[in-house]
Design a protein around this motif. Structure first.
Motif, PDB file in Angstrom:
ATOM      1  N   LEU A  13     -14.718   4.484   0.552  1.00 40.32           N
ATOM      2  CA  LEU A  13     -14.045   3.219   0.229  1.00 40.32           C
ATOM      3  C   LEU A  13     -14.457   2.111   1.194  1.00 40.32           C
ATOM      4  O   LEU A  13     -14.588   0.944   0.796  1.00 40.32           O
ATOM      5  N   HIS A  14     -14.687   2.472   2.445  1.00 38.15           N
ATOM      6  CA  HIS A  14     -15.179   1.485   3.412  1.00 38.15           C
ATOM      7  C   HIS A  14     -16.557   0.983   2.981  1.00 38.15           C
ATOM      8  O   HIS A  14     -16.803  -0.227   2.952  1.00 38.15           O
ATOM      9  N   SER A  17     -16.351  -1.294  -0.036  1.00 37.27           N
ATOM     10  CA  SER A  17     -15.803  -2.593   0.361  1.00 37.27           C
ATOM     11  C   SER A  17     -16.861  -3.437   1.066  1.00 37.27           C
ATOM     12  O   SER A  17     -16.989  -4.639   0.798  1.00 37.27           O
ATOM     13  N   ALA A  20     -19.402  -4.835  -1.465  1.00 33.28           N
ATOM     14  CA  ALA A  20     -18.855  -5.986  -2.198  1.00 33.28           C
ATOM     15  C   ALA A  20     -18.811  -7.223  -1.304  1.00 33.28           C
ATOM     16  O   ALA A  20     -19.151  -8.338  -1.732  1.00 33.28           O
ATOM     17  N   TRP A  21     -18.383  -7.031  -0.059  1.00 33.23           N
ATOM     18  CA  TRP A  21     -18.309  -8.147   0.882  1.00 33.23           C
ATOM     19  C   TRP A  21     -19.693  -8.734   1.119  1.00 33.23           C
ATOM     20  O   TRP A  21     -19.887  -9.951   1.080  1.00 33.23           O
ATOM     21  N   ALA A  63     -12.565  -7.999  -0.389  1.00 34.51           N
ATOM     22  CA  ALA A  63     -13.518  -7.002   0.095  1.00 34.51           C
ATOM     23  C   ALA A  63     -13.543  -6.956   1.621  1.00 34.51           C
ATOM     24  O   ALA A  63     -13.598  -5.882   2.222  1.00 34.51           O
ATOM     25  N   LEU A  66     -10.354  -5.193   2.823  1.00 34.80           N
ATOM     26  CA  LEU A  66     -10.457  -3.746   2.609  1.00 34.80           C
ATOM     27  C   LEU A  66     -11.471  -3.105   3.561  1.00 34.80           C
ATOM     28  O   LEU A  66     -11.236  -2.001   4.071  1.00 34.80           O
ATOM     29  N   ALA A  67     -12.581  -3.797   3.821  1.00 39.55           N
ATOM     30  CA  ALA A  67     -13.567  -3.269   4.771  1.00 39.55           C
ATOM     31  C   ALA A  67     -12.930  -3.112   6.150  1.00 39.55           C
ATOM     32  O   ALA A  67     -13.153  -2.107   6.834  1.00 39.55           O
TER      33      ALA A  67
END
Length: 147
Positions: A13-14, A17, A20-21, A63, A66-67
């Motif tokens: 998930l990291h 994220s 996307a970022w 993003a 979340l990152a």
């Protein structure tokens, strides 16, 4: 809950994220290059404002948050970071600089929204390279761990 059991999910998930970022970090300065070339008040300039706002608020900000959340969770997972090694200092510098760059880009979007053009297209082309350089630093620090 034991963070070590969630480690593969947290890492995945990291990474998602961050991807996307980074997509937004690569694209927003490029939009600014094109936006700078458009006359103030033109239909195209107004379209760029919408694109920039949606990219930042809809993709980049969530993003980045979340990152950070998943990254901090990884750091808190026992055994993930060897705090005696030096690589994490480079990574920390890289992600703090990436966050600062994000903040700068977000502030500049507000300027574009007000039809302010503080910088040239050439400036934005150079700024467009900053996320790439920082990404290279971060990836090398995390994967290669040179020190």
């Amino acid at each position: 809950m034991d963070l070590a059991l969630l480690y593969p999910w947290t890492k995945a998930l990291h990474l998602l994220s961050v991807i996307a970022w980074m997509a937004g970090m690569f694209y927003l300065p490029r939009l600014y290059v094109y936006h700078t070339a458009e006359p103030v008040g033109s239909a195209t300039s107004e379209t760029f404002k919408t694109m920039e706002r949606r990219l930042l608020r809809g993709i980049m900000n969530p993003a980045m948050i979340l990152a950070w959340i998943f990254g901090l969770t990884l750091v808190m997972t026992p055994g993930v970071v060897d705090w005696s090694a030096g690589w994490w200092h480079g990574k920390m510098f890289g992600f703090l600089a990436m966050t600062a760059t994000h903040g700068f880009l977000a502030a500049q979007r507000k300027g574009f929204e007000r039809d302010e053009r503080r910088y040239s297209g050439r400036f934005w082309r150079m700024v467009n390279e900053i996320p790439t350089v920082l990404l290279i630093l971060i990836v090398i620090m995390v994967i290669v761990k040179p020190f």
